[in-house]
Design an enzyme around this catalytic site. Structure first.
Site, PDB file in Angstrom:
ATOM      1  CB  SER A 149      -0.853  -0.001   1.279  1.00  0.00           C
ATOM      2  OG  SER A 149      -1.539   1.226   1.434  1.00  0.00           O
ATOM      3  CE1 TYR A 162      -3.968  -2.264   5.048  1.00  0.00           C
ATOM      4  CE2 TYR A 162      -3.458   0.050   4.658  1.00  0.00           C
ATOM      5  CZ  TYR A 162      -3.788  -1.199   4.175  1.00  0.00           C
ATOM      6  OH  TYR A 162      -3.945  -1.386   2.817  1.00  0.00           O
TER       7      TYR A 162
HETATM    8  P1  NAP Z   1     -11.329  -5.915  -0.259  1.00  0.00           P
HETATM    9  O1  NAP Z   1     -12.219  -5.576  -1.391  1.00  0.00           O
HETATM   10  O2  NAP Z   1     -11.790  -5.705   1.147  1.00  0.00           O
HETATM   11  O3  NAP Z   1     -10.843  -7.419  -0.446  1.00  0.00           O
HETATM   12  C1  NAP Z   1      -9.979  -8.007   0.481  1.00  0.00           C
HETATM   13  C2  NAP Z   1      -9.764  -9.449   0.098  1.00  0.00           C
HETATM   14  O4  NAP Z   1      -8.894 -10.038   1.066  1.00  0.00           O
HETATM   15  C3  NAP Z   1     -11.057 -10.235   0.094  1.00  0.00           C
HETATM   16  O5  NAP Z   1     -11.053 -11.110  -1.012  1.00  0.00           O
HETATM   17  C4  NAP Z   1     -10.991 -11.005   1.395  1.00  0.00           C
HETATM   18  O6  NAP Z   1     -11.609 -12.257   1.351  1.00  0.00           O
HETATM   19  C5  NAP Z   1      -9.495 -11.231   1.538  1.00  0.00           C
HETATM   20  N1  NAP Z   1      -9.129 -11.506   2.920  1.00  0.00           N
HETATM   21  C6  NAP Z   1      -9.222 -10.671   3.983  1.00  0.00           C
HETATM   22  N2  NAP Z   1      -8.772 -11.285   5.081  1.00  0.00           N
HETATM   23  C7  NAP Z   1      -8.383 -12.539   4.699  1.00  0.00           C
HETATM   24  C8  NAP Z   1      -7.823 -13.639   5.380  1.00  0.00           C
HETATM   25  N3  NAP Z   1      -7.569 -13.604   6.702  1.00  0.00           N
HETATM   26  N4  NAP Z   1      -7.534 -14.757   4.672  1.00  0.00           N
HETATM   27  C9  NAP Z   1      -7.795 -14.814   3.346  1.00  0.00           C
HETATM   28  N5  NAP Z   1      -8.323 -13.808   2.648  1.00  0.00           N
HETATM   29  C10 NAP Z   1      -8.614 -12.679   3.324  1.00  0.00           C
HETATM   30  O7  NAP Z   1      -9.959  -5.099  -0.349  1.00  0.00           O
HETATM   31  P2  NAP Z   1      -9.056  -4.625  -1.579  1.00  0.00           P
HETATM   32  O8  NAP Z   1      -9.114  -3.158  -1.619  1.00  0.00           O
HETATM   33  O9  NAP Z   1      -9.338  -5.413  -2.794  1.00  0.00           O
HETATM   34  O10 NAP Z   1      -7.630  -4.998  -0.967  1.00  0.00           O
HETATM   35  C11 NAP Z   1      -6.731  -5.910  -1.560  1.00  0.00           C
HETATM   36  C12 NAP Z   1      -5.331  -5.576  -1.072  1.00  0.00           C
HETATM   37  O11 NAP Z   1      -4.992  -4.264  -1.508  1.00  0.00           O
HETATM   38  C13 NAP Z   1      -5.193  -5.572   0.450  1.00  0.00           C
HETATM   39  O12 NAP Z   1      -3.957  -6.142   0.811  1.00  0.00           O
HETATM   40  C14 NAP Z   1      -5.213  -4.092   0.798  1.00  0.00           C
HETATM   41  O13 NAP Z   1      -4.528  -3.810   1.998  1.00  0.00           O
HETATM   42  C15 NAP Z   1      -4.514  -3.514  -0.412  1.00  0.00           C
HETATM   43  N6  NAP Z   1      -4.788  -2.094  -0.641  1.00  0.00           N
HETATM   44  C16 NAP Z   1      -6.037  -1.639  -0.914  1.00  0.00           C
HETATM   45  C17 NAP Z   1      -6.246  -0.280  -1.092  1.00  0.00           C
HETATM   46  C18 NAP Z   1      -7.596   0.303  -1.399  1.00  0.00           C
HETATM   47  O14 NAP Z   1      -7.747   1.539  -1.344  1.00  0.00           O
HETATM   48  N7  NAP Z   1      -8.600  -0.493  -1.738  1.00  0.00           N
HETATM   49  C19 NAP Z   1      -5.162   0.617  -1.021  1.00  0.00           C
HETATM   50  C20 NAP Z   1      -3.902   0.103  -0.742  1.00  0.00           C
HETATM   51  C21 NAP Z   1      -3.715  -1.251  -0.551  1.00  0.00           C
HETATM   52  P3  NAP Z   1     -13.125 -12.502   1.818  1.00  0.00           P
HETATM   53  O15 NAP Z   1     -13.922 -12.296   0.579  1.00  0.00           O
HETATM   54  O16 NAP Z   1     -13.065 -13.886   2.301  1.00  0.00           O
HETATM   55  O17 NAP Z   1     -13.437 -11.491   2.891  1.00  0.00           O
END
Ligand code: NAP
Length: 266
Positions: A149, A162
């Site tokens: 991130s 985080y």
């Molecule tokens: P999201 O839509 O909330 O999706 C998160 C994913 O992670 C979901 O598929 C969830 O699975 C899975 N997950 C969460 N906890 C888990 C666990 N303990 N074991 C296995 N799977 C797990 O979030 P996203 O925005 O796509 O985030 C993806 C990555 O990008 C993350 O690492 C996040 O920190 C990073 N990121 C996101 C942003 C942003 O603004 N969106 C910015 C910077 C970095 P379930 O469906 O089972 O809940």
């Protein structure tokens, strides 16, 4: 190891990619693009029905496998990788995308919130790297991409746990890249800025509730932080991941690449 028989449109044909948190958001976009470029894909996450639905939607569903595991549970990760290997072959591309982001002041960050953030974002990445790596080293080829991130590169208020976890992911990435640099395995991090997913929608709702602003106002504040004045799309993060997985990207390792519209410049 570039497969010279792979058609140009399917440069990852012959490879097996495992994506964690594959069911939605950025992970779903990564799964789609790696599959579209020819890879067999394992979708790992906690929600079986969601993973199976996405696997069925893909162009070659027989080359997609859904498996349930909590990345924070080492034993569950080992079992999931074993079943992925026996279904689609050795994993040679690993994308550690599963993550959660909960915000709080440091004073309100209790031991449970702190350890939850480290467990899923950092320890989960360690578990999956440790499980995937021996096979990659044995074959002398591998790609690991960790989704960190911008919070892994700089500080933002109210996300100490985080941010510490994501800085840890960047550190793990660099150290592991150096460790395996001469063994055909690259290890990189992609660092998204605010990206349009459930995670961002939940964060915006939380900030709005805490600060008595509307969600539109909070979103506008986040947009204003970006020189491009916009939120990133999941497929833009996925494109960066796919580039790092290409056979031609073998000289790119140990990098933490921001995909954030210029919010971070390094
Ligand atoms: P999201 O839509 O909330 O999706 C998160 C994913 O992670 C979901 O598929 C969830 O699975 C899975 N997950 C969460 N906890 C888990 C666990 N303990 N074991 C296995 N799977 C797990 O979030 P996203 O925005 O796509 O985030 C993806 C990555 O990008 C993350 O690492 C996040 O920190 C990073 N990121 C996101 C942003 C942003 O603004 N969106 C910015 C910077 C970095 P379930 O469906 O089972 O809940």
């Amino acid at each position: 190891m570039s497969d010279i028989n792979a058609p140009a449109s399917l440069p990852l044909q012959g490879h097996h990619a495992l994506v964690t948190g594959a069911g939605r958001g950025i992970g779903a976009a990564i799964t789609r693009i790696l599959h579209a470029r020819g890879a067999r894909v394992t979708l790992l996450g906690r929600e079986a029905a969601r993973l199976a639905a996405l696997a069925r939607e893909l162009e070659r569903p027989e080359e997609a496998y859904a498996v349930v595991a909590d990345v924070g549970d080492e034993y569950a990760v080992e079992l999931a990788f074993a079943s992925a290997r026996s279904t689609l072959g050795e994993v040679d591309i690993l994308v550690n995308n599963a993550g959660q982001a909960r915000s709080a002041t440091l004073a309100a960050t209790d031991a449970e919130l702190w350890s939850d953030m480290l467990r899923v974002n950092l320890t989960g990445t360690y578990h999956c790297c440790r499980t995937a790596l021996p096979g990659m080293l044995a074959r002398g080829w591998g790609r690991i991409v960790n989704i960190a991130s911008t919070a892994g590169l700089t500080g933002h208020p109210y996300v100490t746990a985080y941010s510490a976890a994501k800085h840890g992911v960047v550190g793990l990435t660099r150290a592991l890249a150096a460790e395996v640099a001469r063994q055909g395995v690259t290890v990189n991090a992609v660092c998204p800025g605010y990206t349009d997913t459930d995670l961002l929608r939940e964060a915006v709702a939380n900030i709005a509730a805490r600060t008595e602003q509307s969600e539109d106002e909070v979103r506008a504040l986040l947009v204003a932080r970006s020189p491009q004045r916009r939120i990133i799309r999941p497929d833009e993060v996925a494109d960066a991941v796919a580039c790092l997985c290409m056979p031609e990207a073998s000289a790119v390792t140990g990098q933490a690449i921001p995909v954030c519209g210029g919010e971070i410049m390094k």
